[in-house]
Design an enzyme around this catalytic site. Structure first.
Site, PDB file in Angstrom:
ATOM      1  CG  ASP A 269      47.918 -87.601  17.020  1.00 25.32           C
ATOM      2  OD1 ASP A 269      47.177 -87.384  16.051  1.00 25.32           O
ATOM      3  OD2 ASP A 269      48.953 -88.248  17.155  1.00 25.32           O
TER       4      ASP A 269
ATOM      5  CG  HIS B  78      49.875 -87.490  13.520  1.00 21.12           C
ATOM      6  ND1 HIS B  78      49.684 -88.622  14.673  1.00 21.12           N
ATOM      7  CD2 HIS B  78      50.436 -88.229  12.656  1.00 21.12           C
ATOM      8  CE1 HIS B  78      50.050 -89.726  14.031  1.00 21.12           C
ATOM      9  NE2 HIS B  78      50.541 -89.564  12.722  1.00 21.12           N
TER      10      HIS B  78
ATOM     11  CB  SER C  92      52.754 -91.856  11.800  1.00 18.70           C
ATOM     12  OG  SER C  92      51.123 -91.821  11.391  1.00 18.70           O
TER      13      SER C  92
END
Ligand SMILES: Nc1ncnc2c1ncn2[C@@H]1O[C@H](COP(=O)(O)OP(=O)(O)OP(=O)(O)O)[C@@H](O)[C@H]1O
Ligand SMILES: [Mg+2]
Lengths: 273, 552
Positions: free
Chosen positions: A217, A245, A95
């Site tokens: 995502d 995610h 991320s």
């Protein structure tokens, strides 16, 4: 005195020489590598850590200015590398930490062998032709949500609601034991993360990289992963079957396999023009 | 009917439970929902089940949270408790809920189903919002207070400075009061001693054989020194506001005019005297002797401040002290009309430090032997005892003005007092009986001997009780002479009251070193009471006693 290692709750294990440094993303801590990291401990020296204000990171006076952009977090990554004298690092970032790794690698390219970027995004908010997936209001909505959300709320307010500030454990019982964050720092991190724009940094990356893109995502849509791939020279792009995610949690095997494939590819990383 | 049929089935409990139940796939797809939830959200089962994800019911911000926090947490710890979400209902309404989620896994630990339990949190959220608001308000109030505090510091500093000034003035006033009490006490004791000394010197003078000139001279010197000492104690008493005052209606203009000879002699040739007397001056009420003393003290000070000559101006005027003016004073002075006497010189003036201390007894800048530091103390004590006010204005190198404000006398037809004349000639007794009551033995001896010398028959008592017994047994007594302060429980005033009850009309002469409320209200004699202040001389005693017996 808190050292870099205690401040970030750094944990080192594994039997290999080459370091593999895992960086967790927004909303979690090093626990999120629990299904992936062990797969590499035979061949690598595994390094885990928590970002400031997250997990078990040591309580320090939070420097709001230093962490006013992702650069502050990238400096923390480099500080850990210096402290442990890490070289030839395989950096695995999830991320927002994917971008944090990118920034660190631009600063000290010689330290990094490869970058594994899981669900990266150089900018979350749409901008003209660029589709980040979010609008400015959405991010404000997230911040509002965090304000009224239980995680931040209960840790500060629950003891007050119960009228028993002397026994914070009453409040703690309600909270969740993983990924504990300091609510104020987490909010700040959320703002810095979702308002960041590091598109201009991408061409400066000289390190070979892997982009792991999940299907469906919502945080980092496929178009963003493809944008990354286009702008990172020498990058590989893998579209995973995993959805959501966090493939490192929801699809650890697929994640490990993709990483293995990338790491075993002998192509010289830094020569690619 | 079979009772078992009436007991709810698990199915019924599930559907109508007071909370919403959802089952979803790990990716959020809803595969089961209870009726309670469907009712809340306003959708039918077909719309929801199999067609929507739990995340679809969330705002974008909450979805981010779901993906970044909730999903990973579920994978890691298998459950998530009390997450606050706002669900969007079919009609667009927002439903606040608290969500508990459990992840169910298969034998291999693979996540299979999420069981979500939802509580309607409308009330709780409202309550939380109020709490948050209250906290915010409290924080804002704290900040506001902080800002106020910052500016407050300045204001407080200012206020404190003013307060300190006022306190300093008050401290000064209190100091004066304390010194007054001390000096008053000492002066009182001194007066007793001086009375004995004076009496015995007088005795010596009268008994010294003819022709012993040297001894007579020595006695005269001793007497002069004693008188000076008596003047000093008088001034101390004046300062301590305990001198017996004899206030009378006075015309200050007349009094000042009457002093001009005395003043001119005092000032010498290098100082020019000017008097500016206001026409239509109000009358005042004060002890004329003491006012003369005060003006003389001021004139002497002015002279001393002008060694190379200058001008002394004495002015009189009608004056008003308004509320604002008196409020700023440390001592209580009632606002209203006053008669002003201002004494100004063109002398050296004083610096601030000197000005602050001049009223203190024994404060002097003059070399030893030149000043005792009691002049202004007398002025201050006298004026304050007369319910007036003194003010100094002084400028170094320019000169000084001292203003005396005496209260205006309103509504009395009494003629202003004549300026006091000299003491009358010695008058003797002719065997009249006098009862002397005095607790100080030496003083009693002196008084009785003096009175016997003057030709009176004297009975004596050491306290009130003894005196009453004697009064009972001796109806021939023509005068009661008593100290105001007596040992043994009964003071002179009480004795006098008791004697007047038994022997109405018997004259009573009081004596005292200082006044006490028993005989003097606020330093004034009660009407009809007679007093001879200590130390008294033989001659004063003779005159006073004679007059009282003749009147009685
Ligand atoms: N008119 C004046 N000009 C300058 N200084 C003065 C004046 N009046 C008083 N002072 C100052 O105030 C002090 C105190 O005065 P005060 O009359 O109480 O005592 P003194 O004059 O020193 O002694 P005393 O009056 O008892 O002989 C003086 O020593 C002098 O310093
Ligand atoms: Mg003087």
């Amino acid at each position: 005195m808190t050292t870099v290692l205690t401040r970030h709750n750094v944990r080192v294990f594994g039997h290999g020489e080459q370091p593999m440094l895992f960086a967790h993303g927004y909303g979690c801590d090093q626990n999120m590598w629990r299904l992936v990291a062990p797969a590499f401990e035979d061949r690598y020296k595994i390094v885990l850590f928590d970002h400031v204000g997250h997990g078990q990171s040591g309580a320090v006076a939070f420097d709001w200015a230093r962490y006013g952009s992702l650069d502050g977090y990238a400096e923390d990554v480099l500080a850990i590398c210096h402290e442990l004298d890490l070289k030839d690092v395989v950096f695995v970032g999830h991320s927002v930490s994917a971008m944090i790794g990118v920034l660190a690698a631009i600063r000290e390219p010689e330290r990094f062998d490869r970058l594994v970027l899981i669900g990266p995004s150089p900018r979350y908010i749409d901008d003209g032709d660029y589709v980040g997936g979010f609008k400015q209001e959405d991010i404000e909505g997230l911040l509002d949500f965090l304000d009224s959300n239980h995680l931040g709320w209960s840790s500060t307010m629950a003891p007050m609601i119960m009228g028993n500030p002397d026994r914070p454990e009453l409040g703690e019982e309600l909270t969740n034991s993983f990924c504990r964050t300091d609510p104020e720092i987490a909010k700040h991190f959320a703002r810095v993360t979702f308002l960041s724009d590091n598109r201009a940094d991408l061409p400066n990356v000289k390190t070979k990289s892997l982009i792991l893109q999940c299907s469906q995502d919502a945080i980092a849509p496929e178009s963003v992963g493809r944008y990354m791939h286009q702008n990172l020279s020498g990058s590989e792009f893998v579209l995973m079957r995993a959805t959501g995610h966090c493939p490192n949690l929801s699809a650890p095997e697929e994640t490990i396999a993709a990483m293995e494939a990338f790491l075993s590819d002998p192509a010289p990383a830094k020569a690619v023009a | 009917m079979d009772q078992g049929l009436l007991i709810e089935t698990a199915e019924e409990l599930y559907e109508s439970a007071p909370c919403g139940y959802l089952s979803t796939l790990p990716d959020g797809t809803i595969i089961r929902a209870n009726q309670t939830f469907l009712t809340w959200i306003g959708m039918d089962r077909k719309e929801l089940v199999g067609n929507k994800c739990f995340q679809d019911l969330l705002s974008v911000g909450a979805r981010i949270f779901y993906d970044t926090h909730l999903a990973p947490l579920l994978r890691m710890q298998g459950f998530v408790n009390e997450i606050a979400f706002d669900l969007t209902c079919a009609d667009g309404r927002v439903l606040p809920v608290l969500a508990n989620t459990v992840q169910k896994r298969d034998a291999n630990g693979r996540p299979m189903v999420h069981r979500i339990t939802l509580f309607n949190a409308t009330d709780r959220r409202q309550y939380e919002r109020e709490l948050l608001l209250a906290r915010q308000k409290a924080e804002q109030a704290t900040q506001a207070l902080q800002r106020l505090n910052e500016t407050l510091e300045e204001r407080v500093a200012q206020e404190v400075a003013e307060r300190m000034k006022a306190e300093e003035a008050l401290r000064q006033a209190q100091k004066m009061e304390a010194i007054g009490q001390l000096t008053g006490g000492i002066a009182h004791d001194f007066n007793n001693l001086l009375t004995i000394i004076v009496g015995n010197i007088e005795l010596l003078q009268r008994r010294l054989p003819e022709g012993s000139d040297r001894l007579q001279r020595a006695a005269t010197h001793a007497m002069e020194a004693t008188r000076r000492a008596a003047t000093l104690t008088q001034r101390l008493l004046a300062f301590s506001r305990r001198q017996p005052l004899d206030p009378k209606p006075i015309d200050v203009n007349k009094l000042v005019a009457g002093m001009s000879d005395l003043l001119r002699r005092t000032l010498g040739e290098v100082v020019v005297l000017e008097t500016v007397l206001a026409g239509g001056l109000w009358r005042s009420q004060a002890d004329p002797n003491q006012l003369e003393n005060a003006i003389l003290n001021l004139a002497v000070n002015a002279r001393d401040a002008m060694p190379d000559g200058g001008k002394l101006t004495i002015e009189t005027a009608n004056a008003r002290l308004d509320e604002a003016y008196v409020e700023a004073l440390a001592e209580p002075v009632p606002p209203g009309q006053y008669v002003l006497v201002a004494v100004s010189d063109t002398g050296t003036g004083m610096d601030k430090a000197t000005m602050e201390r001049v009223f203190e007894p024994f404060f002097t800048t003059k070399e030893a032997g030149k000043g005792t530091g009691l002049g202004l103390s007398q002025v201050y004590g006298f004026v304050r005892q007369s319910n007036g006010h003194v003010r100094i204005y002084s400028e170094l190198g320019e000169g000084t003005t001292i203003k005396i404000y005496l209260p205006r006398l309103i509504g009395s037809d009494e003629e202003p007092a004549e300026i006091p004349s000299q003491a009358p000639a010695m008058v003797k007794g002719s065997g009249e009986t006098i009862l002397v009551v005095e607790d100080e033995p030496d003083l009693r001896t002196y008084t009785t001997e003096a009175l016997r010398d003057l030709g009176y028959r004297v009975l004596e008592a050491g306290d009130g009780r003894g005196a009453l017994e004697i009064v009972e047994r001796h109806p021939e007594i023509q005068l009661l002479f008593t100290d105001v302060v007596l040992a043994g429980g009964m003071n002179g005033r009480a004795l006098s009251d008791e004697v007047s009850r038994r022997r109405p009309g018997l004259p009573v002469l009081f004596t005292t070193g200082y006044t006490s409320n028993a005989i003097v209200h606020h330093g004034r004699l009660d009407p009809g009471m007679h007093l001879i202040g200590k130390p008294f001389t033989y001659a004063e005693l003779a005159a006073k006693v004679r007059r009282m017996i003749d009147r009685g």
